[in-house]
Design a protein around this motif. Structure first.
Motif, PDB file in Angstrom:
ATOM      1  N   TYR A  59      55.046  27.749  -7.026  1.00 21.55           N
ATOM      2  CA  TYR A  59      53.984  27.369  -6.098  1.00 21.55           C
ATOM      3  C   TYR A  59      53.330  26.058  -6.508  1.00 21.55           C
ATOM      4  O   TYR A  59      53.547  25.544  -7.603  1.00 21.55           O
ATOM      5  N   TYR A  60      52.527  25.527  -5.607  1.00 20.90           N
ATOM      6  CA  TYR A  60      51.738  24.331  -5.880  1.00 20.90           C
ATOM      7  C   TYR A  60      50.350  24.540  -5.290  1.00 20.90           C
ATOM      8  O   TYR A  60      50.125  25.458  -4.498  1.00 20.90           O
ATOM      9  N   LEU A  61      49.424  23.678  -5.685  1.00 21.01           N
ATOM     10  CA  LEU A  61      48.080  23.695  -5.109  1.00 21.01           C
ATOM     11  C   LEU A  61      48.037  22.639  -4.011  1.00 21.01           C
ATOM     12  O   LEU A  61      48.327  21.475  -4.255  1.00 21.01           O
ATOM     13  N   ASN A  62      47.665  23.069  -2.792  1.00 23.80           N
ATOM     14  CA  ASN A  62      47.621  22.115  -1.685  1.00 23.80           C
ATOM     15  C   ASN A  62      46.363  21.248  -1.784  1.00 23.80           C
ATOM     16  O   ASN A  62      45.557  21.404  -2.715  1.00 23.80           O
ATOM     17  N   GLU A  63      46.200  20.343  -0.819  1.00 21.41           N
ATOM     18  CA  GLU A  63      45.079  19.386  -0.864  1.00 21.41           C
ATOM     19  C   GLU A  63      43.713  20.061  -0.831  1.00 21.41           C
ATOM     20  O   GLU A  63      42.718  19.478  -1.249  1.00 21.41           O
ATOM     21  N   GLY A  91      55.775  17.327 -13.117  1.00 20.67           N
ATOM     22  CA  GLY A  91      55.988  18.276 -12.029  1.00 20.67           C
ATOM     23  C   GLY A  91      54.750  18.512 -11.196  1.00 20.67           C
ATOM     24  O   GLY A  91      53.621  18.360 -11.685  1.00 20.67           O
ATOM     25  N   ILE A  92      54.955  18.894  -9.947  1.00 23.92           N
ATOM     26  CA  ILE A  92      53.837  19.294  -9.097  1.00 23.92           C
ATOM     27  C   ILE A  92      53.837  20.804  -8.880  1.00 23.92           C
ATOM     28  O   ILE A  92      52.915  21.349  -8.302  1.00 23.92           O
ATOM     29  N   LEU A  93      54.887  21.457  -9.377  1.00 25.04           N
ATOM     30  CA  LEU A  93      55.011  22.890  -9.179  1.00 25.04           C
ATOM     31  C   LEU A  93      54.554  23.665 -10.414  1.00 25.04           C
ATOM     32  O   LEU A  93      54.600  23.157 -11.537  1.00 25.04           O
ATOM     33  N   ASN A  94      54.134  24.881 -10.153  1.00 27.43           N
ATOM     34  CA  ASN A  94      53.834  25.854 -11.194  1.00 27.43           C
ATOM     35  C   ASN A  94      54.858  26.969 -11.065  1.00 27.43           C
ATOM     36  O   ASN A  94      55.206  27.364  -9.950  1.00 27.43           O
ATOM     37  N   ILE A  95      55.321  27.468 -12.196  1.00 24.06           N
ATOM     38  CA  ILE A  95      56.247  28.595 -12.192  1.00 24.06           C
ATOM     39  C   ILE A  95      55.606  29.715 -12.997  1.00 24.06           C
ATOM     40  O   ILE A  95      55.342  29.555 -14.189  1.00 24.06           O
ATOM     41  N   GLU A  96      55.333  30.825 -12.316  1.00 22.95           N
ATOM     42  CA  GLU A  96      54.617  31.950 -12.907  1.00 22.95           C
ATOM     43  C   GLU A  96      55.468  33.213 -12.842  1.00 22.95           C
ATOM     44  O   GLU A  96      56.081  33.500 -11.816  1.00 22.95           O
TER      45      GLU A  96
END
Length: 190
Positions: A59-63, A91-96
């Motif tokens: 996932y990523y955090l949107n604006e 990276g702009i993504l997070n992997i959890e």
């Protein structure tokens, strides 16, 4: 442990037992605990992972600062931040890890070495990347052109049984809606 990986790559090409052993040798078996962050936005992604058991959320955090789930990587799926990996950028993504997870990880440098020592592996990853591109294109078209109800039904088809393993908030994040709206959809559809 590597049977699932063998089955996965056999969809795209056949490798002899000896070649498969050479292929799998640089992979590292790792375990991650539920809620563990494997990659954080801003970090460089230097790996790809093949999920043996469990589920990752990418996932990523949107604006607006809200989490937007790009995809889930469940058993038999690959996961990475491809932009960071390929372009060597933060990276702009997070992997959890959403569950306790077992994964086979391969470093970018080891993958590059496989390309040189086993040319058929470069073809394998090219085919897998093409399939991934198609999947992401379909995901974009779904997000921009389909109703939330249609996206929910697609989610159920794409990830059978996953809804019982993750939170409704995580499902809603994947669908691009609030969990309250997801509750209304579920009541209508189910």
């Amino acid at each position: 442990m590597s049977d699932l990986l063998f089955k996965n790559i056999s969809q795209y090409m056949s490798l002899s037992e000896e070649d498969f052993k050479r292929f799998v040798k640089p992979f590292e078996y790792k375990k991650f605990k539920k809620k563990e962050i494997v990659l954080k936005e801003g970090d460089y992604c230097l790996f790809e992972g093949f999920v043996l058991s469990g589920c990752f959320r990418i996932y990523y955090l949107n604006e607006k600062g809200f989490e937007q789930t790009l995809y889930f990587a469940v058993e038999g799926w690959w996961m990475t931040d491809i932009d960071s990996l390929i372009n060597n950028v933060p990276g702009i993504l997070n992997i959890e890890a959403l569950e306790n997870i077992e994964v086979l990880m391969i470093a970018k440098s080891d993958k590059e070495h496989l390309y040189e020592s086993m040319p058929q592996i470069e073809k394998l990853f090219r085919i897998m990347n093409q399939k991934s591109s198609v999947s992401l294109q379909r995901r974009i078209l779904s997000l921009t052109g389909k109703t939330a109800d249609q996206r929910y039904l697609e989610f159920l088809e794409k990830y059978p049984g996953l809804e019982q393993r993750i939170t409704q908030q995580q499902v809603a994040s994947y669908l691009g809606i609030t969990h309250e709206f997801l509750s209304k959809i579920r009541k209508r559809i189910l």
